[in-house]
Design a protein around this motif. Sequence first.
Motif, PDB file in Angstrom:
ATOM      1  N   SER A  49      56.347  32.747   1.713  1.00 16.17           N
ATOM      2  CA  SER A  49      55.479  31.470   2.210  1.00 16.17           C
ATOM      3  C   SER A  49      54.835  30.929   0.907  1.00 16.17           C
ATOM      4  O   SER A  49      54.544  29.674   1.176  1.00 16.17           O
ATOM      5  N   ASP A  66      57.755  28.187   8.781  1.00 15.54           N
ATOM      6  CA  ASP A  66      57.606  29.535   8.312  1.00 15.54           C
ATOM      7  C   ASP A  66      57.272  30.554   9.389  1.00 15.54           C
ATOM      8  O   ASP A  66      56.455  30.779  10.244  1.00 15.54           O
ATOM      9  N   GLU A  67      58.556  31.166   9.519  1.00 13.86           N
ATOM     10  CA  GLU A  67      58.836  32.400  10.568  1.00 13.86           C
ATOM     11  C   GLU A  67      58.770  31.554  12.101  1.00 13.86           C
ATOM     12  O   GLU A  67      57.774  32.176  12.710  1.00 13.86           O
TER      13      GLU A  67
HETATM   14 MG    MG Z   1      55.199  34.865   4.456  1.00  6.16          MG
END
Ligand code: MG
Length: 225
Positions: free
Chosen positions: A47, A166-167
């Motif tokens: 991240s 992000d995910e």
């Molecule tokens: Mg992360």
Amino acid sequence: MSEPIIRARGLGKAFESGRVRAVDDVDLDIEAGELVAIVGPSGCGKSTLLNLIAALDRPDAGELTVAGHDLMRRRDLDHYRARDIGLVFQLDNLVPSLSAIENVEVPLFGTVRPARRRRAVATAQLASVSLSERARSHPPQLSGGERQRVAIARALVNEPTIVLADEPTGRLDSHTGALVLDLLDRLRRERGVTLVVVSHDARVSARADRVLRMLDGRIAIGDGS
Ligand code: MG
Ligand code: ADP
């Protein structure tokens, strides 16, 4: 080979007065139009790396150039973020008091006028994620997959050159996750955007041109350069 759209050399970001080297001496070249997956254990810096590329965070070492902008030196980062970058997070972080269409309009304030034109652009974007019928619904009335599609529409409404996710399927069931991935894939094919996706989802790695594996702030495998 053309200039990479994302280029990092010796990139570093530390926290806790330097004790935590979240991103440590990373070299990275990503070509325009690539789909790159970033994988690695929790806390390895995925991240943080995305946040540096998005200019949500400032690097403290190295070089970072994205879409021709030198992010170590550039000052008007709000403008860069608004024009070049689309962001999709695991938590869709939509504004709950705004309807779906109003959420998609948010990034257009400051770039598109008048309000009628903003509405038209957002309407087309919402249609592209097959959510025209939910335009007036508010996030609490939408399913997780619908919310994530609104978030993707919002990320794409400014026609960014780079989408950072992000995910994006982290909190979706398997079927809905597959729909969201199909959507990202299609948008990449149709618009030629560069996609960098942090994900543990094997389906993301399977579709990626390259998989970068991070460990302790470094890219352990797959930088390919
Ligand atoms: Mg992360
Ligand atoms: P990942 O996304 O791979 O799980 P992160 O990039 O979130 O990892 O975090 C990398 C490391 O940096 C972790 O040790 C995390 O605790 C630390 N970290 C991230 N952001 C901050 C912050 N704002 N303040 C202090 N430490 C942070």
